[in-house]
Design a protein around this motif. Sequence first.
Motif, PDB file in Angstrom:
ATOM      1  N   GLN A  13       0.838  -1.204   0.000  1.00 35.21           N
ATOM      2  CA  GLN A  13       0.000   0.000   0.000  1.00 35.21           C
ATOM      3  C   GLN A  13       0.873   1.255   0.000  1.00 35.21           C
ATOM      4  O   GLN A  13       2.025   1.213   0.452  1.00 35.21           O
ATOM      5  N   PRO A  14       0.349   2.353  -0.500  1.00 35.08           N
ATOM      6  CA  PRO A  14       1.095   3.621  -0.429  1.00 35.08           C
ATOM      7  C   PRO A  14       1.516   3.931   0.999  1.00 35.08           C
ATOM      8  O   PRO A  14       0.743   3.733   1.947  1.00 35.08           O
ATOM      9  N   GLY A  15       2.767   4.385   1.130  1.00 38.90           N
ATOM     10  CA  GLY A  15       3.323   4.641   2.448  1.00 38.90           C
ATOM     11  C   GLY A  15       4.035   3.446   3.049  1.00 38.90           C
ATOM     12  O   GLY A  15       4.713   3.578   4.079  1.00 38.90           O
ATOM     13  N   GLY A  16       3.892   2.299   2.442  1.00 40.02           N
ATOM     14  CA  GLY A  16       4.498   1.083   2.960  1.00 40.02           C
ATOM     15  C   GLY A  16       5.958   0.933   2.566  1.00 40.02           C
ATOM     16  O   GLY A  16       6.546   1.821   1.937  1.00 40.02           O
ATOM     17  N   SER A  17       6.525  -0.215   2.944  1.00 38.51           N
ATOM     18  CA  SER A  17       7.950  -0.474   2.703  1.00 38.51           C
ATOM     19  C   SER A  17       8.146  -1.849   2.083  1.00 38.51           C
ATOM     20  O   SER A  17       7.339  -2.765   2.299  1.00 38.51           O
ATOM     21  N   ARG A  66      13.987   8.400   0.615  1.00 36.52           N
ATOM     22  CA  ARG A  66      13.012   7.321   0.823  1.00 36.52           C
ATOM     23  C   ARG A  66      13.642   5.938   0.625  1.00 36.52           C
ATOM     24  O   ARG A  66      13.263   4.988   1.297  1.00 36.52           O
ATOM     25  N   ASN A  83      11.183   2.807   1.417  1.00 38.15           N
ATOM     26  CA  ASN A  83      10.209   3.288   2.399  1.00 38.15           C
ATOM     27  C   ASN A  83       9.337   4.364   1.778  1.00 38.15           C
ATOM     28  O   ASN A  83       9.666   4.936   0.744  1.00 38.15           O
ATOM     29  N   SER A  84       8.217   4.655   2.439  1.00 43.92           N
ATOM     30  CA  SER A  84       7.293   5.698   1.975  1.00 43.92           C
ATOM     31  C   SER A  84       6.971   5.528   0.497  1.00 43.92           C
ATOM     32  O   SER A  84       7.017   6.482  -0.287  1.00 43.92           O
ATOM     33  N   LEU A  85       6.642   4.320   0.124  1.00 43.69           N
ATOM     34  CA  LEU A  85       6.399   4.021  -1.289  1.00 43.69           C
ATOM     35  C   LEU A  85       5.182   4.749  -1.823  1.00 43.69           C
ATOM     36  O   LEU A  85       4.185   4.977  -1.097  1.00 43.69           O
ATOM     37  N   LYS A  86       5.290   5.134  -3.090  1.00 43.49           N
ATOM     38  CA  LYS A  86       4.236   5.883  -3.774  1.00 43.49           C
ATOM     39  C   LYS A  86       3.754   5.081  -4.981  1.00 43.49           C
ATOM     40  O   LYS A  86       4.508   4.263  -5.520  1.00 43.49           O
ATOM     41  N   ASP A  89       6.080   4.642  -7.843  1.00 46.71           N
ATOM     42  CA  ASP A  89       7.219   3.728  -7.719  1.00 46.71           C
ATOM     43  C   ASP A  89       6.915   2.364  -8.342  1.00 46.71           C
ATOM     44  O   ASP A  89       7.797   1.509  -8.437  1.00 46.71           O
ATOM     45  N   SER A 122      -3.449   0.907  -3.373  1.00 50.07           N
ATOM     46  CA  SER A 122      -4.379   0.659  -2.278  1.00 50.07           C
ATOM     47  C   SER A 122      -5.524  -0.251  -2.737  1.00 50.07           C
ATOM     48  O   SER A 122      -6.396  -0.588  -1.941  1.00 50.07           O
TER      49      SER A 122
END
Length: 122
Positions: A13-17, A66, A83-86, A89, A122
Amino acid sequence: QVQLVESGGGLVQPGGSLRLSCEASGSIFIINVMGWYRQAPGKQRELVAAITGGGSTNYADSVKGRFTISRDNAKNTVYLQMNSLKPEDTAVYYCNAGGRTAVAGNPRFGSWGQGTQVTVSS
């Protein structure tokens, strides 16, 4: 011949790592540079990050702060901590390595992995 095998991709999910790994094997004398590239659908392959044997690093502006690239020279392995994946990416991530083989004359090599899919959604 030097082979690269990547692992660690997946859906997040967005924000994940996620953490990608790439191990080099074969007739290796030295690996000078290891790096990660990515290619999104309809786009050219681009450099994400690279690291030398001495630990010097280079990052694409879009991932600075990131992503972190690191390597274990004893294991001929490079890692990419993301980290902080968008969503932007999302791409196939490819490992790349260049150096010299252990065969007579130590000729140079440049190898690519098969790619691992990273999907941020998401």
